[in-house]
Design a protein around this motif. Structure first.
Motif, PDB file in Angstrom:
ATOM      1  N   GLY A 194      31.090 -12.523 100.697  1.00 33.60           N
ATOM      2  CA  GLY A 194      30.483 -12.565  99.387  1.00 33.60           C
ATOM      3  C   GLY A 194      31.220 -11.673  98.415  1.00 33.60           C
ATOM      4  N   PRO A 195      30.625 -11.470  97.238  1.00 31.90           N
ATOM      5  CA  PRO A 195      31.309 -10.657  96.226  1.00 31.90           C
ATOM      6  C   PRO A 195      31.581  -9.242  96.700  1.00 31.90           C
ATOM      7  N   GLY A 196      30.671  -8.634  97.457  1.00 32.35           N
ATOM      8  CA  GLY A 196      30.894  -7.297  97.990  1.00 32.35           C
ATOM      9  C   GLY A 196      31.169  -7.384  99.462  1.00 32.35           C
ATOM     10  N   GLN A 197      32.149  -6.678  99.967  1.00 30.31           N
ATOM     11  CA  GLN A 197      32.521  -6.759 101.370  1.00 30.31           C
ATOM     12  C   GLN A 197      31.980  -5.543 102.103  1.00 30.31           C
ATOM     13  N   TRP A 198      31.805  -5.723 103.431  1.00 34.15           N
ATOM     14  CA  TRP A 198      31.386  -4.583 104.238  1.00 34.15           C
ATOM     15  C   TRP A 198      32.466  -3.508 104.213  1.00 34.15           C
ATOM     16  N   GLY A 199      32.074  -2.260 104.249  1.00 36.35           N
ATOM     17  CA  GLY A 199      33.015  -1.154 104.337  1.00 36.35           C
ATOM     18  C   GLY A 199      33.334  -0.562 102.982  1.00 36.35           C
ATOM     19  N   LYS A 200      34.388   0.258 102.997  1.00 35.44           N
ATOM     20  CA  LYS A 200      34.776   0.967 101.786  1.00 35.44           C
ATOM     21  C   LYS A 200      35.559   0.050 100.858  1.00 35.44           C
ATOM     22  N   PRO A 201      35.542   0.357  99.564  1.00 30.06           N
ATOM     23  CA  PRO A 201      36.344  -0.425  98.629  1.00 30.06           C
ATOM     24  C   PRO A 201      37.827  -0.169  98.873  1.00 30.06           C
ATOM     25  N   PRO A 202      38.710  -1.039  98.377  1.00 32.53           N
ATOM     26  CA  PRO A 202      40.149  -0.833  98.581  1.00 32.53           C
ATOM     27  C   PRO A 202      40.596   0.498  98.001  1.00 32.53           C
ATOM     28  N   ALA A 203      41.603   1.097  98.676  1.00 32.64           N
ATOM     29  CA  ALA A 203      42.126   2.372  98.202  1.00 32.64           C
ATOM     30  C   ALA A 203      42.840   2.178  96.868  1.00 32.64           C
ATOM     31  N   ALA A 204      42.780   3.203  96.046  1.00 31.40           N
ATOM     32  CA  ALA A 204      43.476   3.153  94.764  1.00 31.40           C
ATOM     33  C   ALA A 204      44.982   3.122  94.999  1.00 31.40           C
ATOM     34  N   LYS A 205      45.691   2.474  94.111  1.00 26.32           N
ATOM     35  CA  LYS A 205      47.146   2.365  94.220  1.00 26.32           C
ATOM     36  C   LYS A 205      47.752   2.564  92.835  1.00 26.32           C
ATOM     37  N   PRO A 206      47.836   3.821  92.387  1.00 27.41           N
ATOM     38  CA  PRO A 206      48.409   4.063  91.057  1.00 27.41           C
ATOM     39  C   PRO A 206      49.907   3.836  90.993  1.00 27.41           C
ATOM     40  N   GLY A 207      50.578   3.917  92.152  1.00 31.39           N
ATOM     41  CA  GLY A 207      52.027   3.768  92.176  1.00 31.39           C
ATOM     42  C   GLY A 207      52.489   2.806  93.244  1.00 31.39           C
ATOM     43  N   VAL A 208      53.438   3.247  94.065  1.00 32.76           N
ATOM     44  CA  VAL A 208      54.102   2.343  95.012  1.00 32.76           C
ATOM     45  C   VAL A 208      53.374   2.239  96.344  1.00 32.76           C
ATOM     46  N   ILE A 209      52.394   3.091  96.615  1.00 31.82           N
ATOM     47  CA  ILE A 209      51.667   3.038  97.880  1.00 31.82           C
ATOM     48  C   ILE A 209      50.176   3.184  97.605  1.00 31.82           C
TER      49      ILE A 209
END
Length: 437
Positions: A105-120
């Motif tokens: 569904g719209p929200g997935q189990w677990g934590k949200p995706p990690a932030a990626k301000p740059g190359v990783i």
């Protein structure tokens, strides 16, 4: 097949042998549950009416909600007959608290995706993410990367050419039809080994130096910031003395680790002792290289002393030696293959245009010619300009990855990238605590 209740989904039995499976059909097409044997407690005597089973997130067919327990608003039961992640507004399938919902569904189990301000992404990295981050750094900051790598590669290549032209000129060359005594053959092998050892340690020295120079560039790429050669040099200006000191210490340690086990054989002129000490020296050199591999980025990014950088590297690698070794070895193999692909056309051209041609290359006479040396040196500089940043970028990202795993560096990186609320706990209206940036 497991016959425990709940293994198979409601409906026909998955293998026809589950206790309590429907035995007949009534005239109206509905399935009637069979009578339960006395004493069999696996299945409840009270079965739901026909057609009342429903999949998660949908209402049951028939009269909705007559025989199913009602979950409190804002709380998903996660059982048959009730939708997962019931939103306070009562809409089936809406993510609970704005974050969690039924799978898919719209929200997935677990934590949200990690932030990626740059190359990783700002979380512990896998091998593919480290390699991808390195390539992305080279593409995004190629001017600064090439500025340092080409200069360092050119300086070291000039030194190698001079050594090969003059110091290595004393290495005896002989053709297969000439008679050579065993002592002469051993002398040739010893001189060649010294030359290749010098080349290898010069490459290690260049790797340490370029790793330190490019560590601020990789750090800026991780934060999604721009960098240039001039800004990097300004940032490194107060650290030049410590950088040279660390480079010399690492170089001396690598020479000691690799050469000391062979020293008795070298001093006594015993080929047997040298052969015995060679594998021991390679093992010690690999151990030393991996343990202190992260010292250059530690010095540049933490701005401590030479001793502090060495201690930090040993601490970060402790418990992860094999992982760091494996990633570094794989990167070195990729770099060697890439360098061979780049250098081979230059070597072919050098053999064709050099005096003596291919025959001179086979007997070793043309390898001392300036034409051959210059052409191959150009190819080596171009190859090093590509492979040096690849290896040093992986090293810098390994340093960042180890600190994320051990010290939660991702939170500091997120704040440095402007994600002030990354990793903090917040409460959304009608929901529970969520984390994210």
């Amino acid at each position: 097949m497991n016959d425990s209740p709940g293994w198979a989904t409601p409906g026909p039995a998955s293998d026809g042998e589950r206790p309590g499976a429907p035995a007949d059909q009534s005239g109206d097409g509905t399935t009637q549950p069979p009578a339960q044997p006395a004493g069999d407690q696996k299945w409840s005597a009270q079965q739901p009416p026909p057609g009342q089973w429903s999949s998660p997130g949908t209402d049951a067919p028939g009269t909705p909600g007559q025989n199913a327990p009602q979950a409190p608003q804002g709380q998903g039961w996660g059982s048959y007959g009730q939708p997962y992640g019931q939103h306070p507004g009562g809409q089936p399938g809406a993510p609970y608290g704005g974050q969690y919902g039924h799978p898919g569904g719209p929200g997935q189990w677990g934590k949200p995706p990690a932030a990626k301000p740059g190359v990783i992404p700002l979380r512990p990295l896998g091998l593919g993410e480290i390699l991808d981050g390195t390539v992305s750094t080279l593409r995004a900051h190629w001017r600064a990367v090439l500025s340092f790598s080409i200069v360092v590669a050119a300086v070291f290549q000039v030194i190698l050419v001079l050594v090969q032209r003059y110091a290595a000129n004393d290495i005896a060359t002989f053709s297969p039809d000439e008679r050579t005594t065993p002592s002469e053959a051993l002398a040739v092998m010893g001189d060649a080994m010294l030359f290749y050892a010098f080349s290898y340690y010069a490459e290690i020295l260049g790797l340490f130096l370029v790793t330190a120079l490019l560590a601020p560039v990789v750090s800026a790429a991780v934060l999604g910031q721009k960098s240039s050669a001039s800004s990097t040099l300004n940032a490194l200006r107060p650290l030049w003395g410590r950088l040279l000191g660390l480079t010399l210490v690492l170089f001396a340690g690598a020479v000691a680790a690799g050469m000391l086990p062979m020293l008795p054989g070298i001093l006594t002129g015993s080929p047997a002792l040298i052969a015995l000490g060679l594998p021991v020296g390679l093992v010690l050199l690999a151990w030393f290289y991996v343990v202190f591999l992260l010292a250059p980025p530690a010095l540049m990014l933490e701005r401590g002393s030479v001793g502090d950088a060495l201690k930090r590297s040993a601490k970060l690698v402790k418990g992860s030696w094999w992982r760091v070794f494996g990633i570094s070895l794989l990167t070195a193999l990729i770099a060697k293959i890439t360098a061979a692909v780049i250098v081979t056309p230059f070597a072919i051209v050098a053999m064709v245009v050099s005096p003596g041609g291919f025959a001179g290359f086979l007997d070793g006479s043309s390898t001392q010619n300036w034409t051959f040396l210059i052409i191959t040196a150009i190819g080596s500089v171009i190859a090093a300009a590509v492979t040096l940043p690849m290896q040093t970028g992986v090293t810098s990202l390994l340093y960042i990855d180890q600190r994320i795993r051990r010290e939660a560096l991702d939170l500091e990186l997120a704040r440095a990238a402007g994600l002030d609320h990354y990793g903090t706990t917040a409460t959304q209206p009608g929901g529970g605590p969520v984390t994210g940036g």
